[in-house]
Design an enzyme around this catalytic site. Structure first.
Site, PDB file in Angstrom:
ATOM      1  N   CYS A 196      28.296 -47.847 -20.334  1.00  0.00           N
ATOM      2  CA  CYS A 196      27.460 -48.646 -19.308  1.00  0.00           C
ATOM      3  C   CYS A 196      27.245 -47.998 -18.206  1.00  0.00           C
ATOM      4  CB  CYS A 196      28.565 -49.844 -19.068  1.00  0.00           C
ATOM      5  SG  CYS A 196      29.928 -49.394 -18.552  1.00  0.00           S
ATOM      6  N   HIS A 227      26.607 -50.613  -0.277  1.00  0.00           N
ATOM      7  CA  HIS A 227      26.540 -51.914  -0.815  1.00  0.00           C
ATOM      8  C   HIS A 227      25.113 -52.474  -0.981  1.00  0.00           C
ATOM      9  CE1 HIS A 227      30.953 -51.960   0.475  1.00  0.00           C
ATOM     10  NE2 HIS A 227      30.418 -50.918  -0.308  1.00  0.00           N
ATOM     11  N   ARG A 254      30.179 -56.623 -13.008  1.00  0.00           N
ATOM     12  CA  ARG A 254      30.941 -55.802 -11.936  1.00  0.00           C
ATOM     13  C   ARG A 254      31.439 -57.092 -10.912  1.00  0.00           C
ATOM     14  NH1 ARG A 254      26.542 -51.636 -12.393  1.00  0.00           N
ATOM     15  NH2 ARG A 254      27.668 -49.555 -12.286  1.00  0.00           N
TER      16      ARG A 254
HETATM   17  C1  PEP Z   1      30.389 -45.832 -14.231  1.00  0.00           C
HETATM   18  O1  PEP Z   1      31.358 -45.264 -13.482  1.00  0.00           O
HETATM   19  O2  PEP Z   1      29.843 -45.549 -15.160  1.00  0.00           O
HETATM   20  C2  PEP Z   1      30.562 -47.555 -13.902  1.00  0.00           C
HETATM   21  C3  PEP Z   1      29.581 -48.124 -15.114  1.00  0.00           C
HETATM   22  O3  PEP Z   1      31.182 -48.167 -13.092  1.00  0.00           O
HETATM   23  P1  PEP Z   1      30.729 -48.169 -11.846  1.00  0.00           P
HETATM   24  O4  PEP Z   1      29.323 -47.438 -11.538  1.00  0.00           O
HETATM   25  O5  PEP Z   1      30.731 -49.616 -11.104  1.00  0.00           O
HETATM   26  O6  PEP Z   1      31.797 -47.096 -11.122  1.00  0.00           O
END
Ligand code: PEP
Ligand code: MG
Length: 754
Positions: free
Chosen positions: A679, A366, A473
């Site tokens: 993303c 985190h 997020r």
């Molecule tokens: C991913 O999994 O690429 C994503 C954008 O979500 P996170 O990194 O928060 O799991």
């Protein structure tokens, strides 16, 4: 020599008097060696001080030839004195000259002295010099004598570290108050930081070394040890520690050490020699640190670390600890910590923090996520560095290469200063691109968006030149909080985000918690494979109260405006349907109570699980848009844990298999007329982003620092030409072709920055 403890106590008192006298530094050292020699009934007492060039210089002596002072010198590892310095361990010999390491220095006249006792002068585990006593007779010094010499060396260490003798050595040669060190760990957040060490849990500087009253000091020490033991017992007794598991094991080990009799005895003995309680703790800690540095066995290192932590706690208890908020931060602070919670990082004044260094810390921890959001260069996984760094030391953090230079040499510092200037120039170039549209040479519009999660991220929106937030997020608010954010707090954050992005879109992702994104205040069951466990939408559907609260907060916050939201980790389209039913129920609820609803609501799904690739038609028939979490999609497709540093570069996203999967998604989306954003981290790397554009992607969402480099790539790109290279690679290339290399060659030939 006296067997009783009165000897060292009397000596410490005399030393204190000598420290307070108004005499020159050399006179003080001369007096000190005379005092020590007299007190220990030794014929010789000498002090060697370590210089920055790795040489031990004789600074003062009683008994040896005075003319040798500042003249005699030994390399580290040379002679008995050099050996003591190299190994940070004492030597106690009845016949020094028969020791294989003995090095004869005729100018000192030491050949007539047979017995030899030398101890390192240590401070925070670092060797600053060597203190020696010698006698003519062949005798073995007792344990008490050795202990007394250690204690004296500690007093000297303070004097050397305080700079009291800097001016009296050989002209032009500095003392070694710390050698340069280089470490390689894991780069957690890109960027370079030059600055000075701030210890997150500052070591308390013990200035009051010599006891006024030994019995009082013993009482203080006992009271502190008792309260330390109680607090460790307390931690274990509290319900929040799981019945088993790693965390509990660590605490159990902690408890064992807190009750360790040997440790307590050594601290008692140190007080009995005349030290204050805090000086005694530090004295024993210093030995422990020296052992820690010699230790290569990771398990034993870890255990010695536990002692170090406990000693720090004792020191803080005895002396009172400063709080982060009261700390005086330099303008270029590099925070060094064993580990820290995400919220603790936010306690620091961002304007003054240039870097973060953690002994632990994985890329998805985190604190790393928050550091990334704050754009603080971060390096992790450098065990032991906290005990090697001193507050105020110069330090360089290289988050790109995962390297750290502690007390760097001038050369290294210059090289990095150049790098920083180069990056700053590039940053300036990117800044010039800020207001330019993101369009390729052949006129194709590629929308660049930001990934965000905290309000601080949004400050980057305008400066980066992105259009809207492609991924918000929402779990970050939950992760940095110490208790569950109430609906009002959630709504507040979402409203401020929508306000700040103005007329641009922001896509809220509903909570992606569970798995490794643990919330300390939610009780979850330990899982064997958390990334593939009870997380994200799975948890949301099983705990609909949680998800509905969040949906309500989002609907409230977007009243009268547009709302885009998406559900993470959809594996089967049925999950999307069920999540949407929950949303519709909330909408109906708000309508019934006459709340203002968003002007429009777009609902999407994240494509992160390979199973969804075989339901793309059904998916695109349902959603308003989709977003690809390429971090998760890649890890699941390649069966390769995204947090495992050993696998980090093993499977390339620029491989035929992964790119074909990505192509299939965009082809289905185009056929259904639904927009798709990428993303994951991939979208923020210029070469990868170029490949995505070649496949047909027109929406990319990335960290703020990636927008400039990706826009520069877009400006240099002709999609038509790229397709000419990429399409055949995907059709015939298979595993045998190095697609990354082929794309790199293409970009180089075209002059596309990547
Ligand atoms: C991913 O999994 O690429 C994503 C954008 O979500 P996170 O990194 O928060 O799991
Ligand atoms: Mg994901």
């Amino acid at each position: 020599m006296r067997g009783s403890l009165a000897g060292p106590r009397v000596l410490l008192r005399r030393l204190r008097e000598a420290m307070a006298e108004r005499i020159s530094a050399q006179e003080r050292l001369d007096k000190i060696v005379t005092l020590i020699a007299a007190n220990m009934v030794a014929e010789v007492c000498s002090i060697y001080v370590l210089r920055a060039d790795g040489v031990l210089e004789l600074y003062a002596t009683e008994g040896l030839n005075k003319a040798a002072v500042h003249d005699t010198s030994l390399q580290i590892g040379e002679g008995l004195v050099g050996l003591i310095a190299a190994e940070a361990q004492p030597l106690n010999l009845s016949n020094a000259q028969s020791h294989p390491a003995f090095a004869y220095r005729p100018e000192t006249g030491e050949e007539i002295y047979h017995s030899f006792l030398g101890v390192p002068i240590l401070r925070a585990g670092r060797t600053l010099g060597v203190l020696v006593v010698q006698n003519r007779t062949r005798r073995v010094y007792t344990e008490e004598e050795e202990e007394a010499l250690h204690t004296t060396a500690m007093v000297l260490a303070e004097m050397i570290a305080a700079g009291g003798i800097a001016s009296i050595g050989r002209a032009g040669i500095e003392l070694d108050l710390g050698r340069p060190m280089h470490f390689v760990g894991a780069g957690l957040v890109e960027g370079i930081g030059l600055g000075h060490v701030i210890l997150h849990e500052p070591r308390v500087v013990v200035t009051h070394l010599i006891a006024e009253n030994v019995y009082d000091e013993l009482e203080r020490l006992d009271a502190s040890i008792a309260s330390l033991r109680l607090s460790v017992d307390d931690m274990l007794a509290r319900g929040e520690v799981a019945e088993s598991g790693e965390h509990r094991d660590v605490l159990e080990a902690y408890r064992m050490f807190a009750y360790d009799h040997g440790w307590a005895r050594r601290m008692h003995e140190a007080v009995e020699t005349g030290l204050t309680a805090e000086a005694a703790v530090e004295r024993v800690q210093s030995d422990m640190r020296a052992r820690l540095m010699r230790q290569t066995d990771p398990y034993i290192r870890e255990r010695l670390h536990d002692f170090d932590d406990l000693a720090n706690r004792l020191l803080r208890d005895l002396m009172g600890a400063p709080h982060v908020a009261d700390m005086d931060l330099p303008q270029d602070a590099i925070i060094v910590a064993r580990n820290m919670g995400a919220a603790e990082l936010l306690d620091y004044d961002r304007a003054k923090v240039r870097g973060l260094l953690l002994e632990e810390g994985g890329p998805t921890s985190h604190v790393a996520i928050v550091a990334r959001a704050l754009d603080i260069p971060t390096v992790g996984q450098i065990p032991g560095v906290v005990s090697l760094a001193e507050a105020g030391d110069a330090i360089i953090i290289d988050g790109d290469a995962g390297q750290v230079h502690l007390r760097p040499t001038g050369d290294i510092e210059n090289a990095y200063a150049d790098k920083v200037r180069f990056r700053a120039r590039r940053q300036e170039q990117y800044l010039r691109l800020r207001d330019k549209p993101s369009v390729t040479i052949d006129g194709i519009d590629v929308k660049l968006k930001l990934n965000a999660g905290l309000l601080v991220d949004l400050e980057h929106l305008n400066e980066a030149g992105a259009t809207g937030i492609g991924l918000f997020r929402t779990e970050l608010q939950f992760m940095v909080a110490s208790s569950f954010p109430r609906i009002g707090e959630q709504e507040n954050l979402y409203r401020r985000v929508i306000d700040m992005v103005d007329n641009q879109t922001v896509v809220f992702r509903t909570l992606d918690i569970g798995g490794d994104k643990v919330l300390p205040y939610i009780r979850t069951v330990a899982e064997e494979n958390p990334a593939m466990g009870w997380r994200a939408i799975r948890l949301g559907l099983d705990r609909p109260g949680l998800l509905r609260t969040q949906l309500r907060a989002l609907l409230h916050a977007a009243g009268g405006r547009e709302l885009s939201l998406m559900f993470p980790m959809i594996t089967e389209v049925g999950e999307f349907d069920r999540a949407k039913v929950l949303l519709e129920r909330e909408i109906a609820h708000l309508e019934r109570h006459d709340h203002s609803l968003p002007r429009s609501i777009r609902v999407g799904a994240m494509i992160e699980v390979p199973a969804l690739l075989y339901q793309l038609d059904e998916l695109f028939a349902r959603v308003d848009f989709a977003s690809i979490g390429s971090n998760d999609l890649h890890q699941f497709m390649m069966a390769s844990d995204r947090g495992n540093t050993r696998l980090a570069n093993r499977f390339d996203a620029l491989s035929a298999s992964f790119l074909r999967a990505m192509k299939s998604i965009i082809d289905h989306a185009d056929a259904a007329g639904k927009p798709v954003t990428v993303c994951g981290e991939m979208a923020g790397k210029p070469l990868e982003a170029m490949a995505l554009v070649g496949l047909g992607y027109r929406y990319l969402s990335m960290a703020p620092s990636a927008v400039g480099p990706v826009k520069a790539m877009v400006h240099g790109l002709s999609v038509e030409k790229l397709k000419g290279v990429l399409d055949p690679l995907l059709e015939n290339g298979g595993a045998a072709t190095d697609i990354r290399q082929a794309l790199t060659d293409f970009a180089d030939a075209e002059g596309i920055p990547h």
